[in-house]
Design a protein around this motif. Structure first.
Motif, short mmCIF file in Angstrom:
data_model
loop_
_atom_site.label_atom_id
_atom_site.label_comp_id
_atom_site.label_asym_id
_atom_site.label_seq_id
_atom_site.Cartn_x
_atom_site.Cartn_y
_atom_site.Cartn_z
N ARG A 1 -38.02 -12.87 -0.39
CA ARG A 1 -38.37 -13.15 1.01
C ARG A 1 -37.14 -13.15 1.91
N LYS A 2 -36.06 -13.75 1.40
CA LYS A 2 -34.83 -13.84 2.18
C LYS A 2 -34.20 -12.47 2.38
N ILE A 3 -34.18 -11.65 1.33
CA ILE A 3 -33.55 -10.33 1.44
C ILE A 3 -34.38 -9.39 2.31
N ARG A 4 -35.69 -9.49 2.20
CA ARG A 4 -36.55 -8.68 3.07
C ARG A 4 -36.33 -9.04 4.54
N LYS A 5 -36.15 -10.32 4.81
CA LYS A 5 -35.87 -10.76 6.18
C LYS A 5 -34.51 -10.23 6.64
N PHE A 6 -33.54 -10.25 5.73
CA PHE A 6 -32.20 -9.74 6.03
C PHE A 6 -32.25 -8.25 6.38
N LEU A 7 -33.01 -7.48 5.60
CA LEU A 7 -33.10 -6.04 5.82
C LEU A 7 -33.95 -5.68 7.04
N SER A 8 -34.77 -6.61 7.50
CA SER A 8 -35.58 -6.34 8.69
C SER A 8 -34.80 -6.54 9.99
N ILE A 9 -33.63 -7.19 9.90
CA ILE A 9 -32.79 -7.43 11.08
C ILE A 9 -31.75 -6.32 11.15
N GLN A 10 -31.82 -5.51 12.19
CA GLN A 10 -30.98 -4.32 12.29
C GLN A 10 -29.49 -4.67 12.41
N ASP A 11 -29.16 -5.77 13.05
CA ASP A 11 -27.75 -6.17 13.21
C ASP A 11 -27.10 -6.43 11.86
N HIS A 12 -27.82 -7.10 10.97
CA HIS A 12 -27.28 -7.39 9.63
C HIS A 12 -27.13 -6.11 8.81
N VAL A 13 -28.11 -5.22 8.94
CA VAL A 13 -28.06 -3.95 8.18
C VAL A 13 -26.90 -3.09 8.66
N ASP A 14 -26.70 -3.01 9.98
CA ASP A 14 -25.60 -2.21 10.53
C ASP A 14 -24.24 -2.75 10.07
N GLU A 15 -24.10 -4.07 10.08
CA GLU A 15 -22.84 -4.68 9.64
C GLU A 15 -22.61 -4.44 8.15
N TYR A 16 -23.67 -4.53 7.37
CA TYR A 16 -23.57 -4.30 5.92
C TYR A 16 -23.14 -2.86 5.63
N LEU A 17 -23.75 -1.89 6.31
CA LEU A 17 -23.40 -0.48 6.12
C LEU A 17 -21.98 -0.19 6.57
N LYS A 18 -21.58 -0.83 7.68
CA LYS A 18 -20.24 -0.60 8.23
C LYS A 18 -19.15 -1.10 7.28
N THR A 19 -19.35 -2.29 6.72
CA THR A 19 -18.34 -2.87 5.82
C THR A 19 -18.25 -2.11 4.49
N ARG A 20 -19.39 -1.54 4.07
CA ARG A 20 -19.40 -0.79 2.80
C ARG A 20 -19.09 0.68 2.98
N GLY A 21 -19.10 1.15 4.22
CA GLY A 21 -18.80 2.56 4.48
C GLY A 21 -19.96 3.48 4.18
N PHE A 22 -21.19 2.95 4.25
CA PHE A 22 -22.38 3.77 4.01
C PHE A 22 -22.96 4.22 5.34
N GLU A 23 -23.64 5.37 5.28
CA GLU A 23 -24.34 5.85 6.47
C GLU A 23 -25.79 5.36 6.49
N THR A 24 -26.41 5.42 5.31
CA THR A 24 -27.79 4.95 5.18
C THR A 24 -27.90 4.03 3.97
N LEU A 25 -28.95 3.24 3.93
CA LEU A 25 -29.19 2.30 2.84
C LEU A 25 -30.24 2.88 1.91
#
Length: 206
Positions: free
Chosen positions: A172-196
């Motif tokens: 439930r917590k991770i699904r909520k995390f992935l539904s928030i675009q700001d958290h996903v963008d920051e996660y991709l930026k720090t890892r150097g990914f373009e898409t998840l």
């Protein structure tokens, strides 16, 4: 009747009071936070007239009155029918309805009925959630995603699961995390990914 001396002494003019500020405070309606109502509000008109012009009501009991006598009428009708007496209200019901339809006055539309429409549109509009995870929670969820992808059952045995959350709570917590675009963008930026590109593994249903 003569007044007591103490009462006459109390009536003294207060020179330190700011009369202009006091009058403004008395006449002030207050800060109207709703922009739709604030734009249509007339300062010189009373509150009741403003509400009436907008099609609003300050008292819901006046807007939708509750008929107290309706239950009493039903009880009287039931008793009379049980006794075999046909009440006159039943015989003249159809005639009364026709007369009411004829004599029924058309309700006047409020002058500023657009305010109600705007309020309804605003209430039905979709709103983005302002919820955000803390930095500690976001880093912990990122750790889970890096190590286990979306294998929630494996996350339960992780050393950093101090709160001993179940796999369903973590999901439930991770699904909520992935539904928030700001958290996903920051996660991709720090890892150097373009898409998840991660897919959930098959787990038992809720």
């Amino acid at each position: 009747m003569t007044k007591v001396r103490k009462q006459r002494i109390k009536k003294t003019y207060n020179y330190s009071a700011n009369r202009k500020r006091m009058n403004k405070k008395q006449q002030n309606v207050g800060n109207i936070k709703c922009p739709e109502v604030k734009d249509a509000w007339e300062k010189n008109a009373p509150v009741s007239k403003n509400f009436k012009n907008m099609g609003l009501s300050s008292d819901p009991n006046e807007a939708i009155p509750f008929r107290k006598t309706q239950r009493q009428r039903v009880e009287v009708m039931k008793k009379s029918l049980q006794d075999g007496i046909i009440p006159p209200a039943v015989l003249t019901n159809a005639v009364d309805l026709e007369q009411k339809k004829k004599t029924k006055k058309k309700k006047k539309k409020p002058k500023k009925g657009f305010v109600v429409n705007k309020l309804e549109e605003n209430a039905n509009a979709l709103r983005e959630s302002g919820f955000r995870f803390s930095k500690g929670q976001a880093s912990l969820i990122s750790h889970y995603l890096d190590k286990y992808k979306l294998n929630y059952k494996a996350m339960v045995n992780d050393r950093k699961n101090y709160e001993q959350e179940t796999w369903k709570q973590l999901r439930r917590k991770i699904r909520k995390f992935l539904s928030i675009q700001d958290h996903v963008d920051e996660y991709l930026k720090t890892r150097g990914f373009e898409t998840l590109n991660i897919e959930e593994e098959d787990t038992d249903s809720d």
